[in-house]
Design a protein around this motif. Structure first.
Motif, PDB file in Angstrom:
ATOM      1  N   GLU A  59       0.921  -1.043  -0.175  1.00 56.47           N
ATOM      2  CA  GLU A  59      -0.055   0.201  -0.207  1.00 56.47           C
ATOM      3  C   GLU A  59       0.870   1.323  -0.074  1.00 56.47           C
ATOM      4  OE1 GLU A  59      -3.355  -0.142  -0.183  1.00 56.47           O
ATOM      5  OE2 GLU A  59      -3.830   2.033  -0.021  1.00 56.47           O
ATOM      6  N   PRO A  60       0.704   1.963  -0.931  1.00 62.13           N
ATOM      7  CA  PRO A  60       1.939   3.200  -1.236  1.00 62.13           C
ATOM      8  C   PRO A  60       1.449   4.193   0.236  1.00 62.13           C
ATOM      9  CG  PRO A  60       0.653   2.903  -3.309  1.00 62.13           C
ATOM     10  CD  PRO A  60       0.047   1.993  -2.498  1.00 62.13           C
ATOM     11  N   GLU A  61       2.495   4.877   0.884  1.00 57.51           N
ATOM     12  CA  GLU A  61       2.442   5.638   1.980  1.00 57.51           C
ATOM     13  C   GLU A  61       1.503   7.011   1.196  1.00 57.51           C
ATOM     14  OE1 GLU A  61       6.153   6.575   3.238  1.00 57.51           O
ATOM     15  OE2 GLU A  61       7.016   4.360   3.734  1.00 57.51           O
ATOM     16  N   ARG A  62       1.726   7.056   0.118  1.00 58.38           N
ATOM     17  CA  ARG A  62       0.953   8.486  -0.387  1.00 58.38           C
ATOM     18  C   ARG A  62       0.933   8.492  -1.855  1.00 58.38           C
ATOM     19  NH1 ARG A  62       4.226  11.597   1.664  1.00 58.38           N
ATOM     20  NH2 ARG A  62       3.224  11.790   3.727  1.00 58.38           N
ATOM     21  N   GLN A  63      -0.302   8.699  -2.383  1.00 54.48           N
ATOM     22  CA  GLN A  63      -0.637   8.732  -3.787  1.00 54.48           C
ATOM     23  C   GLN A  63      -0.966  10.194  -4.315  1.00 54.48           C
ATOM     24  OE1 GLN A  63      -2.329   5.074  -5.659  1.00 54.48           O
ATOM     25  NE2 GLN A  63      -2.836   4.300  -3.479  1.00 54.48           N
ATOM     26  N   ILE A  64      -0.483  10.632  -5.176  1.00 57.38           N
ATOM     27  CA  ILE A  64      -0.825  12.018  -5.695  1.00 57.38           C
ATOM     28  C   ILE A  64      -1.283  11.947  -7.126  1.00 57.38           C
ATOM     29  CG2 ILE A  64      -0.179  14.252  -5.914  1.00 57.38           C
ATOM     30  CD1 ILE A  64       2.370  13.240  -3.373  1.00 57.38           C
ATOM     31  N   VAL A  65      -2.394  12.603  -7.421  1.00 61.02           N
ATOM     32  CA  VAL A  65      -2.754  12.631  -8.916  1.00 61.02           C
ATOM     33  C   VAL A  65      -3.306  13.969  -8.995  1.00 61.02           C
ATOM     34  CG1 VAL A  65      -4.521  11.631 -10.614  1.00 61.02           C
ATOM     35  CG2 VAL A  65      -3.685  10.126  -8.706  1.00 61.02           C
ATOM     36  N   PHE A  66      -2.842  14.518  -9.982  1.00 52.38           N
ATOM     37  CA  PHE A  66      -3.363  16.078 -10.626  1.00 52.38           C
ATOM     38  C   PHE A  66      -3.257  16.506 -11.771  1.00 52.38           C
ATOM     39  CE2 PHE A  66       1.208  17.087 -11.569  1.00 52.38           C
ATOM     40  CZ  PHE A  66       1.929  15.939 -10.926  1.00 52.38           C
ATOM     41  N   ARG A  67      -4.326  17.814 -11.935  1.00 54.25           N
ATOM     42  CA  ARG A  67      -4.352  17.939 -13.393  1.00 54.25           C
ATOM     43  C   ARG A  67      -3.177  18.804 -13.764  1.00 54.25           C
ATOM     44  NH1 ARG A  67      -9.331  21.868 -13.191  1.00 54.25           N
ATOM     45  NH2 ARG A  67      -7.949  23.532 -12.485  1.00 54.25           N
ATOM     46  N   VAL A  68      -2.815  18.638 -15.165  1.00 51.52           N
ATOM     47  CA  VAL A  68      -1.684  19.347 -15.600  1.00 51.52           C
ATOM     48  C   VAL A  68      -2.255  19.941 -17.224  1.00 51.52           C
ATOM     49  CG1 VAL A  68       0.691  19.305 -16.627  1.00 51.52           C
ATOM     50  CG2 VAL A  68      -0.028  17.474 -14.882  1.00 51.52           C
ATOM     51  N   PRO A  69      -2.663  21.264 -16.931  1.00 50.51           N
ATOM     52  CA  PRO A  69      -3.175  22.151 -18.312  1.00 50.51           C
ATOM     53  C   PRO A  69      -2.016  22.843 -18.725  1.00 50.51           C
ATOM     54  CG  PRO A  69      -3.696  23.230 -16.176  1.00 50.51           C
ATOM     55  CD  PRO A  69      -2.945  22.013 -15.780  1.00 50.51           C
ATOM     56  N   TRP A  70      -1.901  22.885 -20.115  1.00 47.24           N
ATOM     57  CA  TRP A  70      -0.825  23.366 -20.857  1.00 47.24           C
ATOM     58  C   TRP A  70      -1.153  23.756 -22.409  1.00 47.24           C
ATOM     59  CZ3 TRP A  70       1.265  20.798 -25.105  1.00 47.24           C
ATOM     60  CH2 TRP A  70       0.823  19.836 -25.397  1.00 47.24           C
ATOM     61  N   GLN A  71      -0.483  24.673 -22.814  1.00 45.57           N
ATOM     62  CA  GLN A  71      -1.158  25.426 -24.155  1.00 45.57           C
ATOM     63  C   GLN A  71      -0.089  24.791 -25.137  1.00 45.57           C
ATOM     64  OE1 GLN A  71      -1.323  29.496 -23.450  1.00 45.57           O
ATOM     65  NE2 GLN A  71      -3.242  29.514 -24.720  1.00 45.57           N
ATOM     66  N   ASP A  72      -0.537  24.516 -26.222  1.00 49.25           N
ATOM     67  CA  ASP A  72       0.572  24.022 -27.521  1.00 49.25           C
ATOM     68  C   ASP A  72       0.843  25.083 -28.343  1.00 49.25           C
ATOM     69  OD1 ASP A  72      -1.546  24.568 -29.253  1.00 49.25           O
ATOM     70  OD2 ASP A  72      -2.044  22.488 -29.517  1.00 49.25           O
TER      71      ASP A  72
END
Ligand code: NDP
Length: 451
Positions: A59-72
């Motif tokens: 079981e991971p100590e911590r799992q971080i999931v996040f949004r990554v918006p960027w412009q082409d």
């Protein structure tokens, strides 16, 4: 022994139930648990249900999931997903690479992070296990697009990392260019020159000599150690190498330095076989400078090289094989082909490139098999040396780092070999590496209480 097997089987089933739709993570956990029965029988404290050691370890100590918006470059906004799985810090700060590839999801990152715990333990250095990345595909993107993506990614990631907390590095799709953009953004946001927050940095601004070469060089050194046990050497042997990225290029380089003849390289579209042996200067020009495809190498090389669209690099007969691209790229059929062509050793530069069936077939056929946890640990080992240099604000010479790398690969081989012998599985480096890595992490976790 039967009891501990049953316990491990029940644990495995429960882990799969709690983590649905993560096949790579299941595969990595199964592969480790399958080899632990003898150590559970010999050391009952690890199997005591009251301490739930395996449940905590998976079981991971911590799992971080996040949004990554960027412009082409045309001004269009894209949204990718970013991940960092901080799996285990019993031995030191979380340490492991970032992967940018469309196939990245939470299950892939967890498989890589789980493997990383044992690999890092095997190096004997003070580093825990973690991994991260994004489903962003840098192929075909301009430098400016890659920079904007990396800046957006780091704008969130910086909250979670630090030289004493979590130290990312490169992996598929993340090389020197990306580490540069990530480091720049970290420095800008935090207003700190914290060189030890990322490894794989450039020479001249905190990077270690030999870090770009370390994974590929280490994989070849591990193969040399396996052959030495059998009274053989790499000198004069032919080799097949898959991939054409960081690990593959420096696998080819070290093979050539040790007198072997690497005949192939590949990418996700096809492979090249070069009867004269790979021309490394040309391949580096195509891949590192022009960021092109291996088909372009074949076009420019002349008559000795041909390009095979699709196809399997393992169809090319050779004495030794180095899977150095990605997971599950060498399956049971490929193993049969390699065995029929008389392969002596397989050393995994990539993470989990050989399917469980292929590993079994190779081992049953008496082929020396070096699992990634041991064979590709040279990269993270030199990353840890980069952290030491950063902490002391000094830079070691390339000769010193390479000597250390050779010493560490020799020590990893020795501990995997001796542990396999001790647990009644002589020559089985999978068992040896899993148990040796597990024992070190498990002892630290037991000593540190219920965390
Ligand atoms: P790179 O991005 O530099 O190169 C990856 C290579 O593998 C490319 O040739 C790529 O081809 C090919 N590849 C990637 N995905 C696939 C796929 N799905 N099918 C076929 N080919 C594919 O990555 P690295 O060389 O850094 O990493 C290679 C492997 O080594 C990975 O498993 C990584 O986890 C492992 N590793 C890397 C370490 C490091 O220090 N960099 C340390 C330890 C392990 P294409 O361009 O067509 O995608």
């Amino acid at each position: 022994m039967k009891d501990s097997k049953d316990t491990l089987e029940a644990l495995r089933a429960e882990i799969e139930r709690r983590n649905p739709a993560q096949p790579e993570f299941h595969q990595a956990v199964r592969e480790v648990l399958e080899t632990l029965a003898p150590v559970f029988a010999a050391r009952p404290e690890y199997a005591d249900p009251a301490v739930a050691l395996v449940e905590r370890l998976t079981e991971p100590e911590r799992q971080i999931v996040f949004r990554v918006p960027w412009q082409d470059d045309r001004g269009r906004v894209h949204v990718n997903r970013g991940f960092r799985v901080e799996f285990n810090s019993a031995l030191g700060p979380y340490k492991g690479g970032l992967r940018f590839h469309p196939s990245v999801d939470i299950g892939v990152v967890k498989f890589l992070g789980f493997e990383q715990i044992f690999k890092n333990a095997l190096t004997g250095l003070g580093i825990g296990g973690g991994k991260g990345g994004s489903d962003f595909d840098p192929r075909g993107r301009s430098d400016a697009e890659v920079m904007r993506f990396c800046q957006s990614f780091m704008t969130e990631l910086h909250r979670h990392i630090g030289e004493h907390t979590d130290v990312p590095a490169g992996d598929i799709g993340v090389g020197g260019r990306e580490i540069g953009y990530l480091f720049g953004q970290y420095r800008r946001i935090t207003n700190r020159w914290e060189a030890g927050v990322l490894t794989g940095k450039g020479a001249g601004w905190g990077g270690s000599a030999i870090r770009p070469q370390a994974t590929g060089y280490g994989s070849v050194l591990f193969a040399a150690e396996m052959l030495k046990v059998r009274g053989e050497s790499l000198d004069g042997l032919s080799a097949v190498v898959s991939g054409s990225g960081n690990v593959a290029l420096y696998t080819i380089e070290k093979l050539q330095q040790l007198g072997a003849n690497p005949l192939t390289c590949s990418d996700s579209h096809g492979y090249v076989v070069d009867d004269k042996g790979i021309d490394l200067a040309l391949l580096k020009q195509v891949k590192e400078v022009e960021r092109g495809r291996v088909s372009e190498y074949a076009q420019r090389r002349g008559t000795s090289a041909r390009y095979v669209q699709g196809g399997r690099v393992w169809d090319v007969p050779a004495d030794v094989a180095f899977p150095s691209a990605t997971q599950n790229e060498l399956d049971g059929q490929d193993a049969r082909t390699l065995i029929a062509s008389g392969v002596k050793a397989v050393s995994e530069g990539a993470n989990m490139p050989t399917t469980p069936q292929a590993v079994r077939l190779l081992q049953q056929a008496g082929v020396a098999f070096g699992p990634g946890k041991a064979a590709n640990a040279g990269g993270v080992a030199v990353s840890a040396l980069e952290m030491s240099q950063n902490a002391a604000r000094i830079a070691w010479s390339a000769e010193r780092v390479e000597e250390e790398l050779a010493r560490i690969m020799g020590a990893i081989h020795a501990v995997a070999y001796e542990t396999a012998e001790r647990y009644g599985a002589p020559g089985d480096y999978v068992t040896g590496a899993n148990i040796a890595g597990f024992e070190r992490v498990a002892d630290a976790m037991l000593a540190q209480g219920v965390i």
